[in-house]
Design an enzyme around this catalytic site. Structure first.
Site, PDB file in Angstrom:
ATOM      1  CD  GLU A  96      -2.961  -1.108   2.305  1.00  0.00           C
ATOM      2  OE1 GLU A  96      -4.041  -1.683   2.133  1.00  0.00           O
ATOM      3  OE2 GLU A  96      -2.658  -0.543   3.380  1.00  0.00           O
ATOM      4  CB  CYS A 109       2.795   7.912   2.854  1.00  0.00           C
ATOM      5  SG  CYS A 109       3.324   6.764   4.144  1.00  0.00           S
ATOM      6  CB  CYS A 116       7.117  -4.733   8.613  1.00  0.00           C
ATOM      7  SG  CYS A 116       8.446  -3.842   9.472  1.00  0.00           S
ATOM      8  CB  CYS A 120       6.412  -1.703  15.844  1.00  0.00           C
ATOM      9  SG  CYS A 120       8.131  -1.360  15.392  1.00  0.00           S
ATOM     10  CB  CYS A 123       3.006  -0.674  13.393  1.00  0.00           C
ATOM     11  SG  CYS A 123       3.091  -0.488  11.600  1.00  0.00           S
ATOM     12  N   GLY A 167       6.985  -1.520   5.991  1.00  0.00           N
ATOM     13  CA  GLY A 167       8.367  -1.980   5.993  1.00  0.00           C
ATOM     14  C   GLY A 167       9.343  -1.011   6.619  1.00  0.00           C
ATOM     15  CB  SER A 222       9.688   5.494  14.280  1.00  0.00           C
ATOM     16  OG  SER A 222       9.257   5.893  13.005  1.00  0.00           O
ATOM     17  CG  LEU A 223      12.316   8.234  20.652  1.00  0.00           C
ATOM     18  CD1 LEU A 223      13.615   7.453  20.571  1.00  0.00           C
ATOM     19  CD2 LEU A 223      12.566   9.650  21.182  1.00  0.00           C
ATOM     20  CG  HIS A 224       6.960   5.597  18.120  1.00  0.00           C
ATOM     21  ND1 HIS A 224       6.492   6.821  17.646  1.00  0.00           N
ATOM     22  CD2 HIS A 224       7.211   4.835  17.021  1.00  0.00           C
ATOM     23  CE1 HIS A 224       6.453   6.783  16.317  1.00  0.00           C
ATOM     24  NE2 HIS A 224       6.880   5.596  15.916  1.00  0.00           N
ATOM     25  CB  CYS A 342       0.743   7.355  11.372  1.00  0.00           C
ATOM     26  SG  CYS A 342       2.309   6.831  12.087  1.00  0.00           S
TER      27      CYS A 342
END
Length: 359
Positions: A96, A109, A116, A120, A123, A167, A222-224, A342
Site C-alpha cells: 500500500e 507515503c 515488515c 512493532c 503498527c 516496511g 520513529s522513537l515513540h 500512520c
C-alpha cells in the site's frame, strides 16, 4: 527457449549495458535513448507502451527482457481527501501507498517492503509477515503512480515523499537508495532530495551508513518511547539498537551530512504521555541536532490494546514541550476512515470502500 523467469528485468540494466545490447542488434544509438526515456521519464509499464519503436523491436525486447511493473489493484478515498492505493506486484504481492494532500503540499507515503519483520506492537504492518523487499523499480513505480493520481485528482504534482509506509527502509537499504537516486535524477522524476524523508524504526549501523554515503535526503527516527524499558516493550528492535546507540548514530549522520533530523513520537494513553515521559523526550532531543519532534495521534488497530490519550492530556504534553523550548508539532492523522493513517497499513479490504482498477 528462454523462460520469463530467466529474462533480465530491463530496468535493472544500466544505460551502458543497454547500449551494448542494442549494438548486438545493429540498432542506431538514438533507439537506446528512446527506450531509456520510456523506462524512467515517460513511465512506460510495458514494451507495448513504447509507441515510437517499431513493433518488431518491441517484440525483440519482450523476448529478451522482462518488464515487471507495479499496477494499481484498488483505491480508497477518504472524506479528508487522502487517497490510499493498494498496488499489485508482477508476482502478485500486495503493498500500500498513500497520497496525503494539504493546501500547500501533496505528499506520497510509500512502502519499501511487502510486510515488515520488526513487529512493532502498535503498527498494523508489524503484525504481517515480511514477504520480501521491494525492488528499486517497484518503489519508483509507487511514486510514479501516486504522482499520476495527484495530477489527476488535484491537478498538482507531488511536492514531497516520505518513506513511512509498509516496511523498514533501512533493512532494504540498497533498493531504497537506488529508488531515491532515480526519483531525484533529471532522467527520472527530478525531485529534490530535500523533499524526501526516510523514516526508520532505528537501525543504528545503517543510520551511520547513510552518513558515510553522504545522502541528501532528510531522516526521521520513529522513537515513540523515551526510555529503553518502554521502547523494548513496543519496539523489539530497541533490544539491539538502544536509545544510546541511536543518539550516537544520529549525531554521526548529522556530522557527515548536515541533513535535517526529526523525531516521530506517537502518544499512547497511560503509557508514554506523562510529564515524566515528556521530560525524558526533552533530554533525548537536546542530545541530537534535531529540527523537530512530530507528536502523532495514535490510530487504533484491531490487534493492539493501545488507545489515544484524551485531548487535554495531548495538549498538556505539547505545552510542556513548548515551555521547554522544544520545536514540536502535533501531527493530525489523515485518512483514518480508510485505514490510511500512520500505523494502519495492512492490505486489509474495506468492503464497499474499494474501487477496483482495470490496470
Amino acid at each position: 527457449m528462454t523462460t520469463t523467469t530467466e529474462k533480465k528485468n530491463i530496468r535493472h540494466m544500466s544505460l551502458s549495458e543497454l547500449e551494448q545490447y542494442f549494438e548486438t542488434l545493429g540498432e542506431k544509438k538514438f533507439r537506446v535513448k528512446q527506450v531509456w526515456e520510456w523506462l524512467w521519464q515517460k513511465h512506460a509499464h510495458s514494451f507495448e507502451d513504447m509507441t515510437n519503436l517499431s513493433k518488431e523491436l518491441r517484440q525483440r525486447l519482450a523476448d529478451h527482457f522482462s518488464f515487471p511493473a507495479l499496477g494499481v489493484d484498488a483505491t480508497q478515498y477518504s472524506a479528508d481527501g487522502t487517497i490510499k492505493s493498494r498496488f499489485r506486484t508482477a508476482d502478485h504481492h500486495l503493498v500500500e501507498g498513500v497520497l496525503i494532500p494539504t493546501d500547500d503540499r501533496k505528499t506520497a507515503c510509500v512502502s519499501s517492503q511487502i510486510g515488515c519483520s520488526l513487529s512493532c506492537k502498535f503498527c498494523a504492518t508489524g503484525y504481517m509477515q515480511r514477504k520480501r523487499n521491494l525492488d528499486f523499480d517497484e518503489i519508483y513505480d509507487e511514486v510514479v503512480l501516486i504522482n499520476q493520481q495527484s495530477e489527476r485528482v488535484y491537478s498538482k504534482k507531488l511536492t514531497n515523499i516520505v518513506f513511512m509506509g509498509m516496511g523498514e527502509p533501512l533493512l532494504n537499504y540498497k533498493n531504497v537508495l537506488k529508488a531515491i537516486e532515480k526519483i531525484t535524477s533529471p532522467e527520472g522524476l527530478a525531485m529534490s532530495p530535500r523533499r524526501i524523508t526516510v523514516s526508520t524504526a532505528g537501525v543504528a549501523k545503517m543510520i551511520k551508513q547513510l552518513g558515510d554515503d553522504k545522502v541528501k535526503f532528510k531522516l526521521a527516527l520513529s522513537l515513540h518511547a523515551a526510555n529503553d524499558k518502554k521502547r523494548d516493550e513496543i519496539m523489539g528492535i530497541n533490544e539491539t539498537n538502544n536509545i544510546k546507540a541511536l543518539i550516537e548514530a544520529l549525531n554521526y549522520f548529522y556530522q557527515q551530512t548536515g541533513n535535517e533530523i526529526t523525531f516521530e513520537y506517537i502518544l499512547f494513553k497511560d503509557f508514554n504521555d506523562s510529564k515524566q515521559d515528556a521530560d525524558e523526550l526533552i533530554k533525548i532531543y537536546r542530545q541530537v541536532p534535531a529540527d523537530l519532534i512530530n507528536i502523532i495521534e495514535y490510530n487504533p488497530i484491531e490487534q493492539a490494546l493501545f488507545s489515544k490519550p484524551e485531548d487535554s492530556a495531548i495538549q498538556q504534553f505539547m505545552k510542556h514541550l513548548e515551555k521547554n523550548k522544544v520545536n514540536a508539532r502535533l501531527r493530525v492523522s489523515r485518512g483514518k476512515d480508510i485505514d490510511a493513517a500512520c500505523g494502519q497499513l495492512a492490505n486489509k479490504d474495506q468492503l464497499g470502500a474499494l474501487e477496483n482498477q482495470d490496470q
